[in-house]
Write an enzyme that holds these catalytic residues in place. Sequence first.
Site, mmCIF file in Angstrom:
data_model
loop_
_atom_site.group_PDB
_atom_site.id
_atom_site.type_symbol
_atom_site.label_atom_id
_atom_site.label_comp_id
_atom_site.label_asym_id
_atom_site.label_seq_id
_atom_site.Cartn_x
_atom_site.Cartn_y
_atom_site.Cartn_z
ATOM 1 N N ASP A 298 62.325 -43.355 47.740
ATOM 2 C CA ASP A 298 61.584 -44.187 46.798
ATOM 3 C C ASP A 298 61.349 -43.340 45.543
ATOM 4 O O ASP A 298 61.564 -42.136 45.539
ATOM 5 C CB ASP A 298 60.271 -44.709 47.398
ATOM 6 C CG ASP A 298 59.802 -45.959 46.664
ATOM 7 O OD1 ASP A 298 60.296 -46.222 45.545
ATOM 8 O OD2 ASP A 298 58.930 -46.682 47.181
HETATM 9 C C1 NOJ Z 1 58.775 -47.928 43.735
HETATM 10 C C2 NOJ Z 1 58.694 -49.018 44.751
HETATM 11 O O1 NOJ Z 1 57.923 -48.592 45.851
HETATM 12 C C3 NOJ Z 1 60.056 -49.470 45.245
HETATM 13 O O2 NOJ Z 1 59.880 -50.569 46.089
HETATM 14 C C4 NOJ Z 1 60.951 -49.790 44.086
HETATM 15 O O3 NOJ Z 1 62.185 -50.252 44.556
HETATM 16 C C5 NOJ Z 1 61.109 -48.540 43.252
HETATM 17 N N1 NOJ Z 1 59.818 -48.146 42.748
HETATM 18 C C6 NOJ Z 1 62.087 -48.733 42.101
HETATM 19 O O4 NOJ Z 1 61.559 -49.529 41.138
#
Ligand code: NOJ
Length: 766
Positions: A298
């Site tokens: 993430d």
């Molecule tokens: C953080 C989020 O937790 C995740 O779900 C997302 O895909 C990413 N950012 C990218 O934007």
Amino acid sequence: MHKFRISYLLILPFLIFIASCNESAEKKSSKTDGDEIDQKVSELLSKMTLEEKAGQLIQYNGSWDVTGPVPEGDNEQRKYQNIKEGKAGSMLNVIGAEATKEIQKLTVENSRLGIPLLFAYDVIHGYKTMFPIPLAEASSWDMEIIEKGSAIAAKESAAAGLHWTFAPMLDISRDARWGRMMETNGEDPYLGSKIAEARIKGLQGSDLSDVSTILACAKHFAAYGFAEAGRDYNTVEMSDYTLHNVVLPPFKSSIDAGARTVMNAFNIYNQVPATGNVYLQRDILKGDWGFSGAVVSDWGSIGEQIVHGAAKDTIDAAKQAIEAGSDIDMESRCYESLVQMVNDGIIDEALIDDAASRVLRLKYELGLFDDPYKYSDEEREKAEIYSEENRAIAKESALESMVLLKNEGLLPLENVKSVGVIGTLANSKDIPLGSWRAQAVENSAVSLLEGLQNVMGKSTKIEYAEGYKLAVGRRSFVYELTFEEKDRSGFAEAIALAKRSEVIVMALGEDCWQSGEARSQVDIGLKGLQLELFKEIQKVNKNIVVVLMNGRPLAIPEVAELAPSILEAWHLGSEAGNAIAEVLAGNHNPSGKLPVSFPRHVGQVPIYYNHFNTGRPTTNEHDAGFVFWSHYSDELNSPQYAFGHGLSYSNFEYSDMKLSSDEMTKGGEITCSVNVKNTSDRDGEEVIQFYIRDLFGSIARPVQELKGFEKLMIKAGEEKKVEFKVDEELLFFYRKDKTWGVEPGKFHAMVGGSSDKVIKAEFELK
Ligand code: NOJ
């Protein structure tokens, strides 16, 4: 140096294990995942330098205008240079056929091997045509419409040059304080698993090289939905049994359905960050499940291991992540050190080879080596995005996603002469688009007011008063939280409208930016002056239909008591207003069921139907008597609205529940049948739910577990027989000895239209 050798020796067995798992996964795989691609991957890999291989594991954010000058600043400069040199494998947030083509050119035309990039984006419930937020769609219990919605999101994304969405989110959540509840499929692992399968099928289709499909990403692996106290990014503390029995099933189902990527999570599990968690990623995902796709971190989560206090520095963070099976680094930049780490003997090159070959395989599966620009097609972009056809399916999905929570006869609004529409939410063309809205155009949704005018305007007088204001700060990334609202200037007009209208349609709920990532709240009631105005209106006109628009379950005890009719409409997307109006007018009979429990009070959270019995359960919570049982002194245990609850304009009666036998032998199967009759004069759909309870096990077992459901159209007066098959596998759980299996003993089978309204029978597994 010595230390590094030892750690390599420690991981060697699992590297060999991974290789063998990949092999077996490939053997049982589809045409896109076959030997031919494997061979191409290994040929390409053998030509690549260490820098190029490690580059495949780096994902950059696209925060510049590629058609303009080279961006300023060190990092941007390096990013640009790395892309040119083929030292980046993927990007997120580069959107549109033109921009993706431009950046693809940079790498394809300048780098030594011309390996194309992957372009990823958070397409959570639609690209430009907005579908209901995932929690709403989950309320449809309609796998066909969910699959269709995902297929359209994929088609629109693919036409805009994207190859990959960071969806579906498969986290189970039991806590409405968590803002990301809106992105989940609710609280149940069985329903969650079915939806996972539908979404993966919709996004990836049957052939990834088709330009209308994209890579899906099952996220967040794992247990992110259990952030303590519902506060986003917070600590997770969870038993291995809950992990396996509740959290993992939707992920397993997504892998079985062919999900090609997985995103790990921000949280710790067993005090180890998910990103560096060998147990989650190596042992379970890539080991037991034989996952042959790629794991993306993430955002920044590799680096955040340092902040968790679980990694010493960026080198240690990168080492832990790559060893644990995190293949791609989304924007922490820790993987920019991988080459040096191999050269210094900190990690083995075999780890890079394995991760890079997973990324390359995806690129072959998408067909990018044949044509790196095939997704970036301006013509298709114009023709396929936000088409009338797509919006029609978004409307269909919205119609299926509403849940009629309460109806004391006010709905449907047939032969009503005047409707007073009250509440700023009713006039919003933006809030229904929801959080995580990708490329939706601001204010592009059909508002509830517009919908009512479209659907009922010819025969019914429709007037509007704003009434209350929603004082929530706006916009997606930065907002000021100003829930304090003192402006009552709209009250008088709204009360006057209520007095002269036959029926009031009052929209209550949440701004769309109250839910979503980082939008946790301690209070899940109605913000501002909504409740105050509701009570004022109620004093002058009792005929109030409340339409809820929200991204999480709300605690609304007064509304639940005083409003004769309540329709849960969530944030329903582009066609919200039209769909809500069709239901209010009676042109569409609502059939949604809650995928999540609605508490009476935030203090009951976490609240969920598949809880354990405890040693001191209550048999009648309304008549407590003796004090020493598991309860609250100031509130009931039960939810306001239970999991599976949802009314219809039809009435359904359940009868004649029968088991084909009250004994099931090992390896055998029994059938549970029930008759469901539509006793009303209106055709309607019902979601018939099948639950079991395992009365005794090697570990405590939940009081109820969903094990099947069927959504059926039953005509007025018609009776249908529904059957659910029970075999051993359906009764499997992760047991005391940490294996999956079934244990002999007594079970209850339950059938009904809601988890709290079931009829039951008993059987024994011999
Ligand atoms: C953080 C989020 O937790 C995740 O779900 C997302 O895909 C990413 N950012 C990218 O934007």
